[in-house]
Design an enzyme around this catalytic site. Structure first.
Site, PDB file in Angstrom:
ATOM      1  N   HIS A 132      21.079 -55.602  13.296  1.00  0.00           N
ATOM      2  CA  HIS A 132      21.144 -56.692  14.324  1.00  0.00           C
ATOM      3  C   HIS A 132      19.447 -56.806  14.839  1.00  0.00           C
ATOM      4  O   HIS A 132      18.798 -55.925  14.511  1.00  0.00           O
ATOM      5  CB  HIS A 132      22.079 -56.307  15.506  1.00  0.00           C
ATOM      6  CG  HIS A 132      22.173 -57.144  16.682  1.00  0.00           C
ATOM      7  ND1 HIS A 132      21.172 -57.603  17.513  1.00  0.00           N
ATOM      8  CD2 HIS A 132      23.396 -57.696  16.641  1.00  0.00           C
ATOM      9  CE1 HIS A 132      21.617 -58.321  18.299  1.00  0.00           C
ATOM     10  NE2 HIS A 132      22.947 -58.563  17.953  1.00  0.00           N
ATOM     11  N   GLN A 212      28.867 -51.534  17.114  1.00  0.00           N
ATOM     12  CA  GLN A 212      30.276 -51.964  16.389  1.00  0.00           C
ATOM     13  C   GLN A 212      30.913 -50.962  15.996  1.00  0.00           C
ATOM     14  O   GLN A 212      31.875 -51.193  15.373  1.00  0.00           O
ATOM     15  CB  GLN A 212      29.537 -52.983  15.262  1.00  0.00           C
ATOM     16  CG  GLN A 212      28.831 -54.093  15.840  1.00  0.00           C
ATOM     17  CD  GLN A 212      29.872 -55.119  16.475  1.00  0.00           C
ATOM     18  OE1 GLN A 212      30.952 -55.161  16.646  1.00  0.00           O
ATOM     19  NE2 GLN A 212      28.841 -55.854  17.437  1.00  0.00           N
ATOM     20  N   CYS A 373      22.811 -62.940  15.117  1.00  0.00           N
ATOM     21  CA  CYS A 373      21.551 -62.077  15.506  1.00  0.00           C
ATOM     22  C   CYS A 373      21.376 -61.400  14.585  1.00  0.00           C
ATOM     23  O   CYS A 373      20.976 -60.048  14.912  1.00  0.00           O
ATOM     24  CB  CYS A 373      21.941 -61.331  16.963  1.00  0.00           C
ATOM     25  SG  CYS A 373      22.129 -62.525  18.273  1.00  0.00           S
TER      26      CYS A 373
END
Length: 414
Positions: A132, A212, A373
């Site tokens: 990310h 995540q 992103c």
């Protein structure tokens, strides 16, 4: 707490769990909401909403400094949330938990409070192609400020880390390795324990971006042996604006205060300032107190439901989604690693991801369309954007089937 039926059933009962999330009763464009955007933010169970409300009605005060009853209640609730986070991650103690605004702030804290004091010209920072932007940009800034070099470990066409090349990039110059536990674009689960062991073998420290991971699978930072682990509350059924930075106590002790102000100090004169030990040293100003307390409630909720049961349930949904979407003519799945969490990205020939997103929204189905992103990851597969459907414990096979039905109609038109 979770519905009795959600806990009592041996088989995971997603319908019972759904009843704990008030927003899932929303009607969007005349249809029941199908929330497939949990990688962006998870929805909140009633117990989290109620805990926020209770705090502001009965406990609201600043913490650690008041000489009255509400200050005591607020401080106790806040510190209990710290203990809950430590237990949830398998940390060595509550003093290894620093409350931050989220994963992005946690990574920046490490880059500023540790990196700027320990890196210099010739040193290297190693990340992966799966990161990310929040786990790229702070390290770029750190390298620009210190003269260190940023290295990137490659991934293969399935979205898996090429472990041999990762190991080859490690050397005595590598000072820190930072990588996602789970890719927010592809759902790839990285071999975090093995990567950490290899990094330590070369004398490097390790930060894991767990944003995540924590809602999808068990995480034990002691077993991982990482030096830092970060996650955001809103990715694990808690509020926005709150997150956790775990750090081994020895590593936290090497980190300088990254901002000056109240809560961090032991004594101040006009000539010098003496700081408190961690975690207080790294929590400047008034914290997001109620949000931390509600995050504790979210972690308790997930623990009560059973993270192992959640992981099995989501793996079944990922398999079902992969099989159903693979049968759609012209659809290509992006990221097909065998070890995946609940994130599915895809493109459809002749149909822009933004068009797919709007068509799904018209049917009450929320997904993400864009670069998520993580532009380097998406571009690695030759695209500027994908459609991303992301799962959580409250999703069902019916949610997947509703998604696929819309995609099939779009495919037939194109």
């Amino acid at each position: 707490m979770p519905s009795d039926s959600a806990i009592a059933e041996v088989a995971f009962d997603a319908q019972a769990v759904r009843a704990d999330f008030p927003i899932l009763g929303e009607i969007v464009n005349g249809l029941p909401l199908v929330w497939l955007d949990s990688a962006a933010t998870t929805q909140k169970p009633a117990v989290v909403l109620e805990r926020l409300d209770h705090f502001y009605r009965h406990e609201n005060s600043n913490i650690h400094r008041g000489a009255h009853e509400l200050a005591s209640r607020a401080t106790d609730a806040y510190e209990q949330a710290r203990t809950t986070a430590a237990d949830f991650l398998g940390a060595g103690g509550r003093e290894e938990i620093v409350f931050v605004r989220g994963t992005t702030e946690a990574i920046n804290v490490v880059a500023h409070a540790w990196g700027r004091h320990h890196l210099g010209p010739g040193d290297e920072v190693l990340i992966t192609w799966l990161e990310h932007h929040a786990n790229i940009v702070p390290w770029q800034q750190l390298c620009q400020a210190t003269g260190a070099r940023l290295r990137v470990a490659p991934i293969d066409d399935s979205g898996q880390l090429v472990l041999e090349e990762y190991e080859q990039l490690l050397s005595e110059r590598t000072r820190i390795v930072a990588f996602a536990h789970v890719s927010n674009v592809l759902g790839t689960i990285l071999p975090a324990r093995e990567m950490t062991e290899l990094a330590h073998r070369h004398g490097a420290h390790v930060l894991i971006d767990g944003a995540q991971a924590v809602s999808h699978m068990p995480v034990d930072v002691t077993a991982l042996d990482c030096d830092w682990y970060a996650f955001s509350g809103h990715k694990v059924f808690g509020p926005t604006g709150i997150g956790v930075l775990y750090g081994k106590l020895g590593m936290l002790n090497t980190m300088a205060p990254w901002q000056g102000g109240g809560s961090t100090i032991r004594d101040v004169t006009f000539e010098r300032t003496l700081y408190k030990p961690p975690p207080s040293r790294l929590e400047p100003g008034t914290a997001s107190i109620a949000d931390a307390v509600a995050l504790g409630a979210a972690l308790d909720y997930l623990t009560a439901v059973g993270i192992d049961r959640v992981a099995r349930h989501e793996q079944e949904l990922v398999a079902h989604a992969g099989e159903a979407l693979s049968a759609v003519p012209g659809l290509k799945l992006i990221g097909t690693a065998p070890e995946k969490a609940g994130v599915i990205s895809f493109v459809l020939d002749g149909v822009a991801p933004s068009t797919i997103g709007r068509a799904l929204d018209a049917e009450g189905i929320a997904v993400r369309a864009g670069h998520h992103c993580a532009q380097p990851t998406v571009r690695r597969f030759g695209h500027e954007a994908t459609v991303r459907a992301s799962l959580a414990l409250y999703n069902t096979r019916q949610d997947i089937d509703a998604l696929v039905a819309v995609i099939e109609r779009l495919a037939s038109r194109s």
